[in-house]
Design an enzyme around this catalytic site. Structure first.
Site, PDB file in Angstrom:
ATOM      1  N   THR B 314       2.815  -7.217  30.317  1.00 42.11           N
ATOM      2  CA  THR B 314       1.360  -7.105  30.739  1.00 42.11           C
ATOM      3  C   THR B 314       0.634  -5.958  29.964  1.00 42.11           C
ATOM      4  O   THR B 314      -0.389  -5.994  29.387  1.00 42.11           O
ATOM      5  CB  THR B 314       1.294  -6.850  32.204  1.00 42.11           C
ATOM      6  OG1 THR B 314       1.974  -7.874  32.973  1.00 42.11           O
ATOM      7  CG2 THR B 314      -0.171  -6.830  32.780  1.00 42.11           C
ATOM      8  N   TRP B 317       0.295  -6.695  26.410  1.00 45.36           N
ATOM      9  CA  TRP B 317      -0.783  -7.919  26.213  1.00 45.36           C
ATOM     10  C   TRP B 317      -2.161  -7.120  25.835  1.00 45.36           C
ATOM     11  O   TRP B 317      -2.740  -7.535  25.148  1.00 45.36           O
ATOM     12  CB  TRP B 317      -0.967  -8.822  27.340  1.00 45.36           C
ATOM     13  CG  TRP B 317      -1.752  -9.957  27.096  1.00 45.36           C
ATOM     14  CD1 TRP B 317      -1.663 -11.039  26.597  1.00 45.36           C
ATOM     15  CD2 TRP B 317      -3.206  -9.881  27.332  1.00 45.36           C
ATOM     16  NE1 TRP B 317      -2.918 -11.846  26.307  1.00 45.36           N
ATOM     17  CE2 TRP B 317      -3.686 -11.147  27.101  1.00 45.36           C
ATOM     18  CE3 TRP B 317      -4.000  -8.751  28.368  1.00 45.36           C
ATOM     19  CZ2 TRP B 317      -5.192 -11.248  27.301  1.00 45.36           C
ATOM     20  CZ3 TRP B 317      -5.242  -9.125  28.510  1.00 45.36           C
ATOM     21  CH2 TRP B 317      -6.072 -10.290  28.023  1.00 45.36           C
ATOM     22  N   HIS B 318      -2.422  -6.101  26.511  1.00 43.89           N
ATOM     23  CA  HIS B 318      -3.783  -5.443  26.331  1.00 43.89           C
ATOM     24  C   HIS B 318      -3.837  -4.431  24.920  1.00 43.89           C
ATOM     25  O   HIS B 318      -4.945  -4.220  24.793  1.00 43.89           O
ATOM     26  CB  HIS B 318      -3.735  -4.244  27.485  1.00 43.89           C
ATOM     27  CG  HIS B 318      -3.974  -4.993  28.898  1.00 43.89           C
ATOM     28  ND1 HIS B 318      -3.186  -5.525  29.578  1.00 43.89           N
ATOM     29  CD2 HIS B 318      -5.130  -5.330  29.500  1.00 43.89           C
ATOM     30  CE1 HIS B 318      -3.633  -6.162  30.891  1.00 43.89           C
ATOM     31  NE2 HIS B 318      -5.106  -5.822  30.818  1.00 43.89           N
ATOM     32  N   GLY B 319      -2.797  -4.395  24.337  1.00 37.03           N
ATOM     33  CA  GLY B 319      -3.081  -3.875  23.193  1.00 37.03           C
ATOM     34  C   GLY B 319      -1.613  -3.518  22.607  1.00 37.03           C
ATOM     35  O   GLY B 319      -0.786  -3.155  23.179  1.00 37.03           O
TER      36      GLY B 319
END
Lengths: 516, 468
Positions: B314, B317-319
């Protein structure tokens, strides 16, 4: 539960109204004539992008089209003004104080502008060695200033420190003021550049330094002083670092004694002619002449004047309280010549005061704004010839020197195109005054310009056609994608395009022509 | 292109509505209109990597068909594996290759050339959509889309393409085949669109501009309260930005007959990290739950290991940066603790304290999230928690607070479920509903006007270098 008829009616209205607003806005945006210049913002608006496959694939075409659309949106200026009104409603002005912030600019490393090389053959010969020399000098300066400033945690290399921007502007009781940052590193760099002049030119030339404090130093209430650094400290520090032979002009005390008078504009970042006059009296002490009393000059006024600080902040209080510009005409006979860009050897006769200056450009009444060189000849054959190296604060000051000098050469550090040392020799200049506001003396680019003059070889701004072709081919992240650049609107309403300096570096840096 | 731009709002959107509703009647044509506008919208900002989107759409359309044809055989399984490998490889290549090589270089002191791909817009979102589709088809939750253009429309639909929500095919499969839009739907959608626009432009952008002064400024001049203020502004910014975008996507969807699931449910009202993630970016949390956590064994087999993997992913995934991983693991830790014992405590103590606990965790989390530069991150946290010897308060902060007081109050109120409360009221009292319909019209227009002035103002450029 079935919705009432009124409910359904309002729903229909909603469905019709919003898309209609959008569609009408879009249609107007297409059919209305598109402005190319914003007088209000003093800049050229993003033009419709030129289509090419490569710009399309780089995404430049579409992003410029977005900018073009936003820049030329119907009633844009009114919407911007309405936005400013709304912004003012975001909170309360406690103590009649409001802090305006401009979003931090991505800091570009400021380096002295590299100059185009396609000059005369003679200057080209020396060109390379000179540039080495100047870069060595700049690293010297950084070394010396960082050694003096070991305790500071901030970056101490003036070559890379971002320029001091007006990141924020305070509006206190209808007066806009920019908080001062400044650092000893920058001040030391400035002092070292001036000292370098004295060392290069020797004792045959008397050098003066005049640093101008700005309004925040005198008009911000005591309890908010923590928001700004002391300009007095910065001035004192610079004066302590200067070569001993350089004469320090104490404009600070002269101004401080008259803070109840109209020394600074409230809606503009400049000083008034009166403020400049008090600095002139301080200069007279050092230069050894008697200042002319103001009463012997003819006073004229331009009103109203709403200056740059309003453009920056859009603060309604500033709009409601405009300034006016007084200027004082000397009775000394003189002739002035203006040397525009790319004409460093040929000047046109011109009046020192531009009576036609109006509105937002009223400060350009002094010397018509910023030009590379203005030469003023007088009848005094006293042999005193002074070069005034200035930024726009110097414009209001320089005219007071007319009664005391045989010749006054007003040089704008940013645009001057000749070799300074040669220019001083050729014209028999025996005095130099560096006059800078304290922000300029703490800004690396400005200091770099001053440093550059001394050693630069004659250079020219690229002509418009060549600059556009070069910039589009040379650098990918070219500034052309941002469209336009800045336009300077001269007092007579004509506009002048900002030149792009063809730096070899990737940044595609833009040299901006400052309007006063 | 983004929704919050004048070009989209005043040109592309009305044009799309006009052509969609006035020119074409037949459903198939309308779908083509949407595909055309979606691809145009995407190509506007991503003129090159649109080929990647088309490629993804094609391979997964084929994978879907393949899996359905071989349902029940091992070939179907291989179909899923092939799709996963392809999609994740593309995502890895474009999003993570530079990061991984850089990390390896740093760890081992090597200097492999770092690949520098520019991240194609929306790739994280549409890759997840396409993965969810293939897995759902494999699981038999939904039939594979027969028409390539139907699938292309699902994947490329510009409402959710670039910033979510991550729409699952099975939730809108029917709507791809047929849609009906009533005036009430259209009005609801419009309202949602303008509310989202207002959240983005009036709240998020303003919070961003103000917050940047603290977060991007000179940290040596930061006060303790200033650091908190900056962190809170970022907390507001990221919520309004992201949820505003989801609102616009959901609103646009409704205007064209799609019903997307909600992506945010007032996350800052949560009382625990577990609760927060049921309210924040719901489509992502449920994606990881359904397609990673549960397949790994969920809470039946090595739960803590599973939690670690899920929250690592998670975060990532954001960066492609370690601070996002740190941020993800921070939530993973909190949620693990809450599962172990903290959750029961939080339910017992007064609600005020559990709210405070969550808000504190969220604000701290966003600071981790904000700084990709660890030196700045640690300096900032030091200032925030009083370890840097910074002053407690400063004058700039006081002026900012006062000068933006009403805006701040409004922003905080907008984190509360005001519209749902009014909606409930309206359900019970018809006159309120009627008044609400009028108020909605007025509010829509007002939000549009204010947002437009601010969007116009963004290109306002008061001669930045005027100074001397």
């Amino acid at each position: 539960m079935k919705p009432s008829a009124a409910h359904r009616f309002f729903t229909l209205i909603h469905c019709a109204l919003i898309p209609s607003i959008l569609a009408v806005g879009g249609i107007l945006a297409i059919v209305l004539p598109k402005p190319t210049v914003s007088q209000y913002e003093r800049r050229e608006l993003t033009p419709f992008p030129e289509f090419s496959l490569s710009s399309l694939f780089r995404g430049e075409f579409t992003s410029q089209l977005d900018n073009y659309f936003a820049d030329t949106f119907p009633m844009r200026e009114s919407l911007v003004k309405l936005g400013a009104r709304l912004e003012d409603m975001r909170g309360i002005r406690f103590d009649e104080l409001r802090l305006h912030e401009t979003t931090p600019q991505p800091s570009q490393p400021e380096t002295p502008v590299t100059l185009p090389e396609q000059n005369s053959a003679s200057s080209q010969q020396s060109g390379s060695s000179l540039s080495v020399q100047s870069s060595a000098a700049s690293s010297d300066a950084s070394a010396s200033s960082s050694s003096q400033e070991t305790s500071s945690t901030a970056t101490t290399d003036p070559g890379t420190v971002a320029p001091e921007q007006y990141n924020s502007i305070l509006v206190y009781q209808n007066r806009a003021m920019a908080p001062f940052g400044g650092s000893e590193a920058m001040g030391g760099y400035y002092a070292s550049v001036l000292s370098q002049y004295q060392q290069t030119l020797g004792d045959s030339v008397t050098i003066y330094n005049l640093l101008v404090p700005t309004s925040i130093e005198f008009y911000l209430p005591e309890k908010y002083q923590s928001m700004t650094n002391s300009q007095k400290d910065s001035i004192d520090y610079i004066y302590s670092q200067l070569d001993a032979r350089i004469k320090r002009v104490d404009a600070y005390t002269a101004l401080q004694q008259h803070t109840d008078e109209y020394l600074y504009f409230a809606t503009d970042h400049h000083w008034t002619a009166l403020g400049a006059y008090y600095a002139y009296t301080a200069f007279a002490q050092q230069a050894g002449f008697e200042p002319k009393p103001l009463s012997e000059m003819e006073k004229r006024t331009i009103s109203p004047f709403i200056g740059t600080m309003y453009n920056q902040t859009q603060d309604a209080k500033l709009l409601e309280n405009p300034d006016y510009v007084d200027y004082y005409i000397t009775d000394t006979q003189h002739t002035a010549y203006q040397y525009v860009k790319n004409s460093p050897h040929y000047g046109v006769p011109i009046s020192v005061w531009a009576d036609y200056a109006t509105g937002g450009n009223s400060y350009s009444v002094f010397l018509h704004g910023d030009y590379p060189l203005t030469r003023i000849d007088t009848q005094h054959k006293n042999g005193r010839k002074i070069m005034v190296v200035k930024e726009s604060f110097g414009n209001a000051f320089a005219p007071y020197l007319i009664p005391h000098y045989e010749q006054v050469f007003v040089v704008d550090a940013r645009y001057f195109q000749l070799n300074g040392e040669q220019f001083i020799k050729d014209n028999g200049i025996n005095e130099i005054l560096f006059i800078n506001n304290i922000f300029a003396a703490n800004t690396s680019s400005q200091i770099g310009y001053i440093q550059r003059i001394l050693t630069q070889s004659e250079w020219y701004y690229p002509t418009e056609t060549s600059s556009s072709s070069e910039s589009s081919s040379s650098s990918e992240s070219s500034s052309s994608s941002k469209g336009g650049g800045v336009i300077v609107i001269k007092p007579d309403g004509t506009k002048e395009r900002v030149e792009e300096s063809t730096t070899g570096s990737s940044a595609g840096k833009v040299t901006v022509q400052h309007s006063s | 292109m983004i929704f919050a731009s004048l070009f989209f709002l005043y040109l592309l959107l009305p044009l799309n509505l006009l052509i969609y509703y006035a020119v074409f009647r037949r459903h198939v044509y309308r779908n083509f209109v949407l595909i055309f506008f979606s691809l145009f919208f995407y190509a506007w900002g991503e003129p090159v990597w649109i080929v990647l989107l088309l490629f993804s759409a094609s391979i997964d359309y084929l994978h879907g068909r393949f899996i359905e044809r071989h349902r029940g055989t091992s070939l179907a399984k291989w179909g899923v594996i092939s799709s996963l490998v392809l999609n994740l490889s593309i995502l890895f290549l474009f999003k993570y290759s530079g990061f991984v090589v850089e990390s390896i270089n740093m760890l081992l002191g090597l200097s492999f050339p770092v690949p520098a791909f520019r991240l194609p817009v929306g790739i994280s979102f549409y890759t997840f959509q396409t993965i969810s589709y293939v897995i759902d088809v494999y699981r038999g939750d939904v039939k594979a889309e027969k028409s390539y253009f139907g699938y292309l429309m699902y994947l490329s639909l510009y409402f959710q393409l670039v910033a979510g929500p991550i729409v699952r095919y099975k939730t809108i499969a029917d709507q791809i085949a047929s849609r009906h839009v009533s005036f009430q739907d259209f009005s609801d959608g419009l309202f949602r669109l303008t509310v989202g626009l207002g959240k983005k432009v009036i709240l998020a952008n303003t919070a961003g501009a103000l917050g940047a002064l603290y977060l991007d400024g000179d940290l040596s001049k930061l006060s303790v309260a200033g650091a908190w203020f900056g962190a809170i502004l970022y907390t507001l910014q990221i919520y309004f930005d992201f949820s505003g975008y989801s609102d616009m996507a959901i609103g646009l969807g409704r205007m064209f007959g799609f019903t997307f699931s909600e992506n945010f449910r007032y996350p800052y009202l949560a009382k625990s990290a577990t609760d927060f993630w049921r309210r924040w970016h719901i489509s992502l949390g449920s994606f990881f739950r359904d397609y990673l956590y549960i397949p790994l064994g969920g809470n039946r087999r090595h739960q803590f290991g599973n939690l670690f993997i899920v929250w690592f992913c998670t975060g990532l995934w954001h960066g492609a940066s370690w601070n996002f991983v740190l941020w993800g693991l921070f939530y993973g830790l909190l949620i693990t603790l809450e599962k172990a014992f903290l959750g029961r405590w939080l339910e017992k103590i007064p609600a005020l304290f559990s709210h405070l606990y969550l808000l504190l965790a969220v604000v701290f989390g966003w600071v981790l999230f904000y700084f990709t530069d660890f030196t700045r991150l640690f300096t900032y946290l030091q200032v925030m928690f009083g370890f840097a010897g910074a002053p407690l308060w400063d004058m700039n902060l006081q002026l900012h607070l006062l000068n933006n007081l009403f805006w701040l109050i409004a922003a905080i109120l907008c984190c509360l479920p005001i519209f749902p409360a009014l909606g409930k009221l309206a359900q019970r009292h018809p006159p309120v509903a009627t008044a609400g319909a009028l108020a909605r019209t007025v509010l829509s227009a007002a939000l549009l006007l204010i947002s437009s002035t601010m969007l116009v103002g963004q290109s306002y450029n008061p001669f930045l270098y005027y100074r001397f």
